[in-house]
Enzyme design. Structure first.
Site, PDB file in Angstrom:
ATOM      1  CG  ASN A  70      -4.023  -0.742 -12.785  1.00  0.00           C
ATOM      2  OD1 ASN A  70      -3.818  -0.890 -11.574  1.00  0.00           O
ATOM      3  ND2 ASN A  70      -3.402  -1.465 -13.697  1.00  0.00           N
ATOM      4  N   GLY A  97       0.795  -1.230   0.000  1.00  0.00           N
ATOM      5  CA  GLY A  97       0.000   0.000   0.000  1.00  0.00           C
ATOM      6  C   GLY A  97       0.826   1.279   0.000  1.00  0.00           C
ATOM      7  CB  SER A  98       4.312   2.192  -0.841  1.00  0.00           C
ATOM      8  OG  SER A  98       4.452   1.804  -2.178  1.00  0.00           O
ATOM      9  CG  ASN A  99       1.674   3.351  -5.693  1.00  0.00           C
ATOM     10  OD1 ASN A  99       2.027   4.373  -6.276  1.00  0.00           O
ATOM     11  ND2 ASN A  99       2.287   2.188  -5.846  1.00  0.00           N
ATOM     12  CD  GLU A 132       4.319   2.179  -9.109  1.00  0.00           C
ATOM     13  OE1 GLU A 132       3.880   1.438  -9.993  1.00  0.00           O
ATOM     14  OE2 GLU A 132       4.482   1.809  -7.930  1.00  0.00           O
ATOM     15  CG  ASP A 148      -1.924  -4.474 -17.662  1.00  0.00           C
ATOM     16  OD1 ASP A 148      -2.381  -3.882 -16.672  1.00  0.00           O
ATOM     17  OD2 ASP A 148      -1.155  -5.436 -17.578  1.00  0.00           O
ATOM     18  CG  HIS A 200       1.408  -2.156 -15.856  1.00  0.00           C
ATOM     19  ND1 HIS A 200       0.975  -3.379 -15.389  1.00  0.00           N
ATOM     20  CD2 HIS A 200       2.484  -2.418 -16.633  1.00  0.00           C
ATOM     21  CE1 HIS A 200       1.759  -4.332 -15.874  1.00  0.00           C
ATOM     22  NE2 HIS A 200       2.681  -3.772 -16.630  1.00  0.00           N
TER      23      HIS A 200
HETATM   24  C1  GRF Z   1       3.129  -1.009  -7.701  1.00  0.00           C
HETATM   25  O1  GRF Z   1       4.398  -1.127  -8.256  1.00  0.00           O
HETATM   26  C2  GRF Z   1       2.074  -0.975  -8.764  1.00  0.00           C
HETATM   27  O2  GRF Z   1       2.480  -0.415  -9.959  1.00  0.00           O
HETATM   28  C3  GRF Z   1       1.817  -2.432  -8.982  1.00  0.00           C
HETATM   29  O3  GRF Z   1       1.884  -3.010  -7.697  1.00  0.00           O
HETATM   30  C4  GRF Z   1       2.751  -2.236  -6.888  1.00  0.00           C
HETATM   31  C5  GRF Z   1       2.035  -1.898  -5.622  1.00  0.00           C
HETATM   32  O4  GRF Z   1       2.902  -1.392  -4.646  1.00  0.00           O
HETATM   33  N1  GRF Z   1       0.599  -2.637  -9.721  1.00  0.00           N
HETATM   34  P1  GRF Z   1       2.325  -0.791  -3.284  1.00  0.00           P
HETATM   35  O5  GRF Z   1       1.443  -1.839  -2.635  1.00  0.00           O
HETATM   36  O6  GRF Z   1       1.564   0.457  -3.618  1.00  0.00           O
HETATM   37  O7  GRF Z   1       3.525  -0.504  -2.441  1.00  0.00           O
END
Ligand code: GRF
Length: 190
Positions: free
Chosen positions: A101, A12-14, A173, A144, A103
């Site tokens: 999404n 969940g870092s994003n 990201e 995708d 990718h």
């Molecule tokens: C990210 O690299 C995203 O592009 C991919 O899965 C990863 C998720 O990372 N689809 P996080 O859980 O957000 O750290």
């Protein structure tokens, strides 16, 4: 205030980057987090941030109910951030043009079934690509393949391991995903 729903299966870092960004700008808020994994790190973030969350399961998924639960939030966007399922078609159809999404490669390269997470970075390094990057795109019924909103690039350095590349991609990201959402907030009539 616009609401966002995040779907995530992993650390969940994003999700954390998006939550932090909009806490600062105040232009939107993450109103719900959905995960298919009861032990996903993203759920710890949800708890810490006091964001409601749902855990879903393929075997017991009631599509009508989940669509209702998502609709209740009136999301401006449903944001997939490391969500490992193919989005069920009924959900895609219920939120036309509202699901995006990220990718971790430059689509259409290194996309499609089986190309997720570490598999992507392994394949890019194995092919000795000179660059990789990220693709933020709309979600349709096919893996995708939805329209691309943004791509950003980074070099693949000689000697990079898949992990080195993964951390470079994560930085891209975390910078671009919140800002792309903000761009859509500012440029789409909701
Ligand atoms: C990210 O690299 C995203 O592009 C991919 O899965 C990863 C998720 O990372 N689809 P996080 O859980 O957000 O750290």
């Amino acid at each position: 205030m616009h609401s966002l729903i995040i779907f995530a299966s992993g650390a969940g870092s994003n999700a954390a980057a998006i939550i932090a960004y909009f806490k600062q700008t105040g232009k939107a808020k993450v109103s719900l987090i959905v995960s298919n994994k009861a032990d996903a790190g993203v759920l710890d973030i949800a708890k810490k941030e006091e964001i409601p969350f749902l855990i879903i399961n393929k075997q017991t998924l009631n599509q009508t109910l989940i669509i209702e639960q998502l609709s209740d939030v009136k999301p401006f966007l449903v944001v997939l951030a490391g969500f490992m399922w193919k989005m069920p078609e009924a959900i895609v159809h219920a939120f036309p043009g509202k699901i995006i999404n990220i990718h971790p490669a430059l689509l259409p390269g290194y996309g499609g079934k089986g190309m997720y997470g570490h598999h992507v970075h392994h394949a890019v390094v194995a092919a000795r690509e000179k660059e990789s990057g990220i693709t933020i795109h709309y979600v349709n019924e096919h893996y995708d393949e939805g329209n691309i909103i943004l791509q950003a690039r980074c070099p693949v350095q000689p000697g990079d391991s898949p992990d080195d590349l993964a951390s470079r991609i994560h930085k891209l990201e975390h910078f671009y995903y919140p800002r792309t959402i903000e761009y859509l907030l500012n440029n789409t009539s909701a």
